[in-house]
Write an enzyme that holds these catalytic residues in place. Structure first.
Site, PDB file in Angstrom:
ATOM      1  N   SER A 116      -0.649   6.208   1.394  1.00  0.00           N
ATOM      2  CA  SER A 116      -1.385   4.944   1.253  1.00  0.00           C
ATOM      3  C   SER A 116      -0.443   3.809   0.878  1.00  0.00           C
ATOM      4  O   SER A 116       0.588   4.029   0.215  1.00  0.00           O
ATOM      5  CB  SER A 116      -2.404   5.140   0.128  1.00  0.00           C
ATOM      6  OG  SER A 116      -2.970   3.913  -0.250  1.00  0.00           O
ATOM      7  N   TYR A 140      -4.445   6.796  -8.565  1.00  0.00           N
ATOM      8  CA  TYR A 140      -4.600   7.252  -7.178  1.00  0.00           C
ATOM      9  C   TYR A 140      -3.257   7.092  -6.427  1.00  0.00           C
ATOM     10  O   TYR A 140      -2.770   8.036  -5.790  1.00  0.00           O
ATOM     11  CB  TYR A 140      -5.716   6.438  -6.493  1.00  0.00           C
ATOM     12  CG  TYR A 140      -5.694   6.547  -4.995  1.00  0.00           C
ATOM     13  CD1 TYR A 140      -6.200   7.667  -4.353  1.00  0.00           C
ATOM     14  CD2 TYR A 140      -5.134   5.526  -4.214  1.00  0.00           C
ATOM     15  CE1 TYR A 140      -6.156   7.774  -2.975  1.00  0.00           C
ATOM     16  CE2 TYR A 140      -5.093   5.624  -2.842  1.00  0.00           C
ATOM     17  CZ  TYR A 140      -5.600   6.747  -2.219  1.00  0.00           C
ATOM     18  OH  TYR A 140      -5.539   6.841  -0.856  1.00  0.00           O
ATOM     19  N   LYS A 144      -0.311   9.904  -4.700  1.00  0.00           N
ATOM     20  CA  LYS A 144       0.266   9.863  -3.348  1.00  0.00           C
ATOM     21  C   LYS A 144       1.796   9.900  -3.416  1.00  0.00           C
ATOM     22  O   LYS A 144       2.449  10.571  -2.631  1.00  0.00           O
ATOM     23  CB  LYS A 144      -0.221   8.621  -2.598  1.00  0.00           C
ATOM     24  CG  LYS A 144      -1.718   8.624  -2.312  1.00  0.00           C
ATOM     25  CD  LYS A 144      -2.108   9.748  -1.353  1.00  0.00           C
ATOM     26  CE  LYS A 144      -3.586   9.838  -1.108  1.00  0.00           C
ATOM     27  NZ  LYS A 144      -3.977  10.998  -0.291  1.00  0.00           N
TER      28      LYS A 144
HETATM   29  C1  WQD Z   1     -10.233  -5.527   0.447  1.00  0.00           C
HETATM   30  C2  WQD Z   1     -10.343  -6.968  -0.025  1.00  0.00           C
HETATM   31  C3  WQD Z   1     -11.015  -7.192  -2.336  1.00  0.00           C
HETATM   32  C4  WQD Z   1     -15.041  -5.547  -1.862  1.00  0.00           C
HETATM   33  C5  WQD Z   1      -8.123  -0.117  -1.321  1.00  0.00           C
HETATM   34  C6  WQD Z   1      -7.078   0.716  -1.979  1.00  0.00           C
HETATM   35  C7  WQD Z   1      -6.146   1.266  -0.969  1.00  0.00           C
HETATM   36  C8  WQD Z   1      -6.896   2.053   0.053  1.00  0.00           C
HETATM   37  C9  WQD Z   1      -7.955   1.215   0.679  1.00  0.00           C
HETATM   38  C10 WQD Z   1      -7.554   4.328  -0.196  1.00  0.00           C
HETATM   39  C11 WQD Z   1      -9.782  -7.186  -1.440  1.00  0.00           C
HETATM   40  C12 WQD Z   1     -12.059  -7.771  -1.407  1.00  0.00           C
HETATM   41  C13 WQD Z   1     -13.751  -5.981  -1.633  1.00  0.00           C
HETATM   42  C14 WQD Z   1     -16.048  -6.496  -2.160  1.00  0.00           C
HETATM   43  C15 WQD Z   1     -14.405  -8.255  -1.968  1.00  0.00           C
HETATM   44  N1  WQD Z   1      -7.458   3.183  -0.590  1.00  0.00           N
HETATM   45  N2  WQD Z   1     -13.432  -7.316  -1.674  1.00  0.00           N
HETATM   46  N3  WQD Z   1     -15.670  -7.822  -2.186  1.00  0.00           N
HETATM   47  O1  WQD Z   1      -8.381  -2.872  -2.412  1.00  0.00           O
HETATM   48  O2  WQD Z   1      -7.267  -3.693  -0.310  1.00  0.00           O
HETATM   49  O3  WQD Z   1      -7.502  -1.268  -0.741  1.00  0.00           O
HETATM   50  O4  WQD Z   1      -8.788   0.637  -0.319  1.00  0.00           O
HETATM   51  O5  WQD Z   1      -7.752   5.280   0.157  1.00  0.00           O
HETATM   52  O6  WQD Z   1      -5.244   2.087  -1.581  1.00  0.00           O
HETATM   53  O7  WQD Z   1      -6.390  -0.061  -2.913  1.00  0.00           O
HETATM   54  O8  WQD Z   1      -9.482  -2.540  -0.125  1.00  0.00           O
HETATM   55  O9  WQD Z   1     -11.684  -2.852   0.882  1.00  0.00           O
HETATM   56  O10 WQD Z   1     -11.518  -2.566  -1.622  1.00  0.00           O
HETATM   57  O11 WQD Z   1     -10.717  -4.667  -0.569  1.00  0.00           O
HETATM   58  O12 WQD Z   1     -14.144  -9.461  -2.024  1.00  0.00           O
HETATM   59  O13 WQD Z   1     -17.210  -6.170  -2.385  1.00  0.00           O
HETATM   60  O14 WQD Z   1     -11.729  -7.296  -0.124  1.00  0.00           O
HETATM   61  O15 WQD Z   1     -10.874  -7.988  -3.468  1.00  0.00           O
HETATM   62  O16 WQD Z   1      -9.189  -8.440  -1.442  1.00  0.00           O
HETATM   63  P1  WQD Z   1      -8.114  -2.705  -0.998  1.00  0.00           P
HETATM   64  P2  WQD Z   1     -10.921  -3.087  -0.375  1.00  0.00           P
END
Ligand code: WQD
Length: 319
Positions: A116, A140, A144
């Site tokens: 990841s 997490y 990895k």
């Molecule tokens: C994306 C963007 C949020 C939800 C994570 C893990 C990564 C991988 C994938 C693994 C961010 C914003 C989100 C919401 C929002 N994990 N957001 N409102 O955090 O980039 O990655 O998931 O298996 O390791 O860190 O992904 O989809 O949570 O967020 O504004 O309700 O959307 O702040 O900028 P992220 P995400």
């Protein structure tokens, strides 16, 4: 054709990998405990063994007659990993030790591992290449990093060759609708947004609009799950040709902001998507962007989905 054991093959990414392997004529055996994977994600022409990676005898049995492993089974909720690290240590680290030990015991010499972008932590520069320092911000991401290090040692000591695929933000669904299992408890932006589109939620919360980005919201590198799946098939093929171990980022190299995602989804679904602005979510970097040069050069990989609207459209298959 070689036989591939896909551990976690009923999950979101795993089921897309199984489909891609079957399309490339590999023989496939799925090993999954169905804790977060779905029975409806199983393909009739792949063998299935229900089992847990923590059950070593069962895993060892599943490894018989296998030429290569794709290892996706893991816990993946970043927030939960900070509250309950014990669970992540056991599932993601002890689980990895079991997989590698079963491979060593059965002389299976090739593994493709689901890593990841979380291994990097806050970017020191973007786009990030594989040489970027590893400073995971959450437990997490640490699990990895630890599995990657375990694989380095099992390569040196046991001759097990690995490819570690560091996924950026996986998104979308199989365009033919062959993968049907929805995320049970969505934590990520796009599945949450889809629940707003379908009326299950009233609005989308946008975490922070004061970041130093073009519109104040965070930029991410969204990569279609079918493009991820293709990279697994190319990695298996390459390892079975006898090539060396490799670490590979998988992203498109293009950033899309949260606001841009909302605008794209409104266009695709011809619907207004209500949003509310909320505080920044802790641990969110402003920008996450992959350099995918290694994937292009070493795997001959190229993303087919380069337009965010096309990625979002594929969610309509199951939502
Ligand atoms: C994306 C963007 C949020 C939800 C994570 C893990 C990564 C991988 C994938 C693994 C961010 C914003 C989100 C919401 C929002 N994990 N957001 N409102 O955090 O980039 O990655 O998931 O298996 O390791 O860190 O992904 O989809 O949570 O967020 O504004 O309700 O959307 O702040 O900028 P992220 P995400």
């Amino acid at each position: 054709m070689p036989k591939v054991l896909v551990i976690g093959g009923a999950g979101y990414i795993g089921s897309h990998v199984v489909k891609a392997l079957l399309q490339s004529q590999y023989s496939v055996r799925v090993y999954d405990d169905l804790s977060s994977g779905h029975e409806i994600n199983l393909f009739a022409n792949a063998e299935f063994i229900k089992g847990d990676i923590l059950d070593y005898p069962s895993l060892n049995e599943a490894m018989k007659g296998i030429d290569a492993v794709v290892f996706l089974a893991a816990k993946k909720a970043v927030g939960e990993s900070m509250i309950n690290p014990e669970k992540y240590a056991v599932n993601n680290i002890v689980g990895s030790v079991n997989v590698l030990n079963a491979m060593a015991e059965n002389e299976v010499k090739a593994i493709v591992f689901s890593s990841s972008a979380a291994v990097y932590g806050i970017p020191q520069y973007v786009p990030m290449d594989e040489k970027h320092p590893l400073n995971p911000l959450n437990f997490y991401g640490f699990t990895k990093v630890e599995t990657e290090r375990l694989m380095q040692w099992y390569d040196a000591l046991k001759g097990i060759k690995y490819t570690s695929l560091r996924y950026f933000n996986a998104a979308g669904y199989d365009a033919d609708g062959d993968v049907k299992g929805k995320d049970k408890e969505p934590q990520n932006l796009l599945p949450i947004l889809m629940e707003v589109v379908t009326g299950k939620r009233d609005f989308l919360q946008i975490f922070g609009n004061d970041y130093d980005t073009r519109d104040g919201t965070c930029l991410r590198d969204y990569i279609h799950v079918t493009d991820l799946a293709t990279a697994h098939v190319l990695s298996i093929k390459r390892l079975l040709e006898g090539k060396e171990s490799l670490i590979v980022n998988l992203g498109t190299g293009t950033g899309t902001s949260v606001k841009e995602i909302v605008i794209a989804a409104e266009k695709v679904f011809e619907k207004n998507i209500p949003v509310k602005y909320a505080e920044r979510r802790s641990g969110d970097p402003a920008v996450l962007l992959a350099s995918n040069e290694t994937a292009r050069k070493e795997l001959g990989w190229e993303p087919k989905y380069t337009n965010i609207e096309d990625i979002i459209r594929t969610f309509a298959k199951i939502y």
